[in-house]
Motif scaffolding. Structure first.
Motif, PDB file in Angstrom:
ATOM      1  N   ASN A   6      -2.282  18.470 -24.671  1.00  0.00           N
ATOM      2  CA  ASN A   6      -2.378  17.085 -25.115  1.00  0.00           C
ATOM      3  C   ASN A   6      -3.658  16.446 -24.587  1.00  0.00           C
ATOM      4  O   ASN A   6      -4.100  16.730 -23.480  1.00  0.00           O
ATOM      5  N   HIS A   7      -4.249  15.586 -25.417  1.00  0.00           N
ATOM      6  CA  HIS A   7      -5.466  14.885 -25.039  1.00  0.00           C
ATOM      7  C   HIS A   7      -5.265  13.375 -25.175  1.00  0.00           C
ATOM      8  O   HIS A   7      -4.488  12.910 -26.014  1.00  0.00           O
ATOM      9  N   ARG A   8      -5.962  12.634 -24.334  1.00  0.00           N
ATOM     10  CA  ARG A   8      -6.016  11.190 -24.451  1.00  0.00           C
ATOM     11  C   ARG A   8      -7.474  10.797 -24.603  1.00  0.00           C
ATOM     12  O   ARG A   8      -8.359  11.662 -24.610  1.00  0.00           O
TER      13      ARG A   8
ATOM     14  N   SER B 148      -8.668  16.037 -21.875  1.00  0.00           N
ATOM     15  CA  SER B 148      -7.376  16.673 -21.643  1.00  0.00           C
ATOM     16  C   SER B 148      -6.596  15.891 -20.592  1.00  0.00           C
ATOM     17  O   SER B 148      -7.149  15.457 -19.582  1.00  0.00           O
ATOM     18  N   ILE B 149      -5.311  15.713 -20.842  1.00  0.00           N
ATOM     19  CA  ILE B 149      -4.479  14.979 -19.893  1.00  0.00           C
ATOM     20  C   ILE B 149      -4.400  15.725 -18.561  1.00  0.00           C
ATOM     21  O   ILE B 149      -4.255  15.113 -17.507  1.00  0.00           O
ATOM     22  N   LEU B 150      -4.521  17.044 -18.593  1.00  0.00           N
ATOM     23  CA  LEU B 150      -4.605  17.847 -17.371  1.00  0.00           C
ATOM     24  C   LEU B 150      -6.059  18.077 -17.016  1.00  0.00           C
ATOM     25  O   LEU B 150      -6.827  18.575 -17.830  1.00  0.00           O
ATOM     26  N   GLY B 151      -6.443  17.669 -15.812  1.00  0.00           N
ATOM     27  CA  GLY B 151      -7.784  17.916 -15.322  1.00  0.00           C
ATOM     28  C   GLY B 151      -7.752  18.951 -14.206  1.00  0.00           C
ATOM     29  O   GLY B 151      -6.781  19.049 -13.459  1.00  0.00           O
ATOM     30  N   PHE B 152      -8.809  19.728 -14.108  1.00  0.00           N
ATOM     31  CA  PHE B 152      -8.902  20.775 -13.088  1.00  0.00           C
ATOM     32  C   PHE B 152      -9.607  20.211 -11.863  1.00  0.00           C
ATOM     33  O   PHE B 152     -10.792  19.911 -11.892  1.00  0.00           O
ATOM     34  N   GLY B 153      -8.860  20.029 -10.774  1.00  0.00           N
ATOM     35  CA  GLY B 153      -9.451  19.578  -9.520  1.00  0.00           C
ATOM     36  C   GLY B 153     -10.081  20.748  -8.789  1.00  0.00           C
ATOM     37  O   GLY B 153      -9.406  21.744  -8.498  1.00  0.00           O
TER      38      GLY B 153
ATOM     39  N   ARG C 210      -9.268  27.838 -21.889  1.00  0.00           N
ATOM     40  CA  ARG C 210      -8.661  28.383 -23.113  1.00  0.00           C
ATOM     41  C   ARG C 210      -7.345  27.670 -23.433  1.00  0.00           C
ATOM     42  O   ARG C 210      -6.934  27.624 -24.595  1.00  0.00           O
ATOM     43  N   GLY C 211      -6.722  27.128 -22.400  1.00  0.00           N
ATOM     44  CA  GLY C 211      -5.487  26.387 -22.609  1.00  0.00           C
ATOM     45  C   GLY C 211      -5.716  24.944 -23.012  1.00  0.00           C
ATOM     46  O   GLY C 211      -4.749  24.194 -23.194  1.00  0.00           O
ATOM     47  N   GLY C 212      -6.973  24.532 -23.134  1.00  0.00           N
ATOM     48  CA  GLY C 212      -7.295  23.193 -23.614  1.00  0.00           C
ATOM     49  C   GLY C 212      -7.813  22.224 -22.575  1.00  0.00           C
ATOM     50  O   GLY C 212      -8.126  21.073 -22.903  1.00  0.00           O
ATOM     51  N   VAL C 213      -7.939  22.650 -21.317  1.00  0.00           N
ATOM     52  CA  VAL C 213      -8.468  21.759 -20.278  1.00  0.00           C
ATOM     53  C   VAL C 213      -9.968  21.585 -20.482  1.00  0.00           C
ATOM     54  O   VAL C 213     -10.713  22.567 -20.568  1.00  0.00           O
ATOM     55  N   ASN C 214     -10.414  20.323 -20.556  1.00  0.00           N
ATOM     56  CA  ASN C 214     -11.847  20.086 -20.741  1.00  0.00           C
ATOM     57  C   ASN C 214     -12.415  19.106 -19.713  1.00  0.00           C
ATOM     58  O   ASN C 214     -13.518  18.577 -19.900  1.00  0.00           O
ATOM     59  N   TYR C 215     -11.671  18.864 -18.622  1.00  0.00           N
ATOM     60  CA  TYR C 215     -12.117  17.930 -17.587  1.00  0.00           C
ATOM     61  C   TYR C 215     -12.058  18.644 -16.240  1.00  0.00           C
ATOM     62  O   TYR C 215     -10.991  19.084 -15.801  1.00  0.00           O
TER      63      TYR C 215
ATOM     64  N   LYS D  92      -5.177   8.659 -17.934  1.00  0.00           N
ATOM     65  CA  LYS D  92      -5.857   9.417 -18.981  1.00  0.00           C
ATOM     66  C   LYS D  92      -6.054  10.881 -18.596  1.00  0.00           C
ATOM     67  O   LYS D  92      -5.993  11.767 -19.446  1.00  0.00           O
ATOM     68  N   VAL D  93      -6.309  11.128 -17.312  1.00  0.00           N
ATOM     69  CA  VAL D  93      -6.458  12.490 -16.797  1.00  0.00           C
ATOM     70  C   VAL D  93      -5.640  12.592 -15.515  1.00  0.00           C
ATOM     71  O   VAL D  93      -5.691  11.704 -14.666  1.00  0.00           O
ATOM     72  N   ILE D  94      -4.899  13.684 -15.387  1.00  0.00           N
ATOM     73  CA  ILE D  94      -4.115  13.935 -14.183  1.00  0.00           C
ATOM     74  C   ILE D  94      -4.660  15.200 -13.544  1.00  0.00           C
ATOM     75  O   ILE D  94      -4.594  16.289 -14.127  1.00  0.00           O
ATOM     76  N   LEU D  95      -5.234  15.049 -12.365  1.00  0.00           N
ATOM     77  CA  LEU D  95      -5.895  16.167 -11.708  1.00  0.00           C
ATOM     78  C   LEU D  95      -4.896  17.058 -10.967  1.00  0.00           C
ATOM     79  O   LEU D  95      -3.967  16.569 -10.327  1.00  0.00           O
TER      80      LEU D  95
END
Length: 377
Positions: free
Chosen positions: A2-4, A13-18, A43-48, A243-246
């Motif tokens: 999912n994206h916001r 992406s709602i999921l961000g990579f910390g 590949r799973g859609g994370v872009n942050y 918007k993003v959850i790290l």
């Protein structure tokens, strides 16, 4: 995934990579394992991807992996200005140029003032030319969006959001910390002002990923296949201005579980919200004393770190497992600072605003934590 949308309508992406907790081998970032995790997330859609100048080796590792795989322009890089190291306008340029080199890029998508603490700090930066610096970089495209990360109290956060036309802010927020740091009030103000939020510590440093058996059972009764941590992510994600959850993913299992949570993301329903609210009330009822960490009791004549002893004691009872406090009790808190060093002079109790029985509680804290440590041996 999912994206916001960010402030300018770009999908994130709602999921961000910390990127603070990349896997380590012998004290250095394990590049092979880190690359696997980053690519799996991508590949799973994370872009942050969120990093910082002071995360050892993180900027360089992220830059190398993104460049080597040709995906720099498909993702958003967030990194942070170490303003506490800056002494001049020249310093701003120097550190920024170094960050671009490390990240192997010509621009930063989201640039944060790292751990902006108060309005006085912002005024100091203004005196060094931060406004002109940011305006120039934004105009040239070297910086796309400007924000700050925050770890202070609600009152100061509410002042800082008015100091500049921020594109976003990054705050700690989770179901146990609604009255801590920026908290619910800070979240509500940012939403009212139209400032998108990036959320850090949604699982409270791992504290919300595992509880005592009775609490874990309540989560499993709602969904036996969901991880305990996923509930914390879903609680935050149910807030539309998050918007993003790290997530500081440090192994492939965490990446897989988080992708599962945020693919076809489902906000909490009414029954789930009620369950978490009841669990929070249960956990808060386990607090052993009402120490607020005000430090009126300090310094202790005997050298005891009274607030820290109580913080660990309360945390142990709240979460019901010694693992939550093991490192802090055995390594971080010095032996000469522990409750056992109390000489029962009573000076602390005379100034405690909460009128706590500090001498009695220190004795209980030492006994409880020593017993918990012995049980693990």
């Amino acid at each position: 995934m999912n994206h916001r949308q960010d402030r300018y309508g770009n999908p994130i992406s709602i999921l961000g990579f910390g990127c603070m907790r990349f896997p380590q081998t012998a004290g250095h970032i394990n590049m092979e394992e880190t690359e696997r995790e980053i690519l799996e997330a991508y590949r799973g859609g994370v872009n942050y991807f969120d990093t910082a100048y002071v995360y050892p080796g993180s900027e360089a590792a992220l830059g190398e992996i993104l460049a080597r795989n040709g995906i720099r322009d498909q993702v958003s890089i967030a990194t942070k200005l170490p303003h506490y190291l800056i002494k001049s306008r020249e310093g701003l340029e120097k550190y920024f140029a170094e960050q671009l080199r490390r990240l192997k890029t010509d621009h930063i998508d989201s640039y944060l003032m790292h751990m902006l603490t108060d309005t006085a700090t912002w005024e100091r930066l203004k005196g060094l030319g931060i406004l002109e610096f940011l305006a120039e970089k934004k105009k040239s495209g070297a910086i796309r969006q400007i924000g700050f990360s925050y770890h202070g109290n609600t009152e100061m956060f509410c002042k800082l959001v008015d100091c500049y036309d921020w594109d976003f802010c990054q705050i700690q927020y989770n179901y146990m910390d609604t009255e801590e740091q920026a908290g619910d009030k800070g979240y509500a103000l940012a939403e009212e002002l139209g400032i998108p939020l990036v959320i850090m510590e949604p699982v409270k440093g791992g504290s919300l990923a595992n509880f005592s058996d009775d609490i874990n059972a309540k989560f499993k009764a709602m969904d036996k296949d969901a991880s305990i941590a996923s509930w914390a992510f879903r609680w935050v994600g149910s807030h539309s201005n998050a918007k993003v959850i790290l997530s500081g993913m440090s192994n492939e299992e965490q990446v897989e579980d988080n992708l599962k949570t945020f693919s076809n993301f489902k906000p909490l329903d009414e029954a789930e919200e009620k369950m978490i609210s009841e669990i929070v009330s249960d956990l808060q009822s386990r607090v052993q004393n009402g120490c607020t960490g005000c430090r009126y009791c300090m310094p202790c004549p005997a050298g005891v770190n009274i607030p820290q002893n109580f913080a660990l004691w309360n945390k142990y009872h709240i979460y019901g497992t010694y693992d939550h406090v093991k490192n802090a009790w055995e390594k971080d808190l010095k032996d000469e600072e522990k409750a056992k060093c109390c000489v029962k002079c009573g000076k602390c109790e005379k100034v405690c605003p909460q009128h706590l029985s500090i001498r009695r509680d220190l004795e209980l804290a030492q006994k409880d934590l020593d017993s918990a440590a012995a049980a693990q041996e």
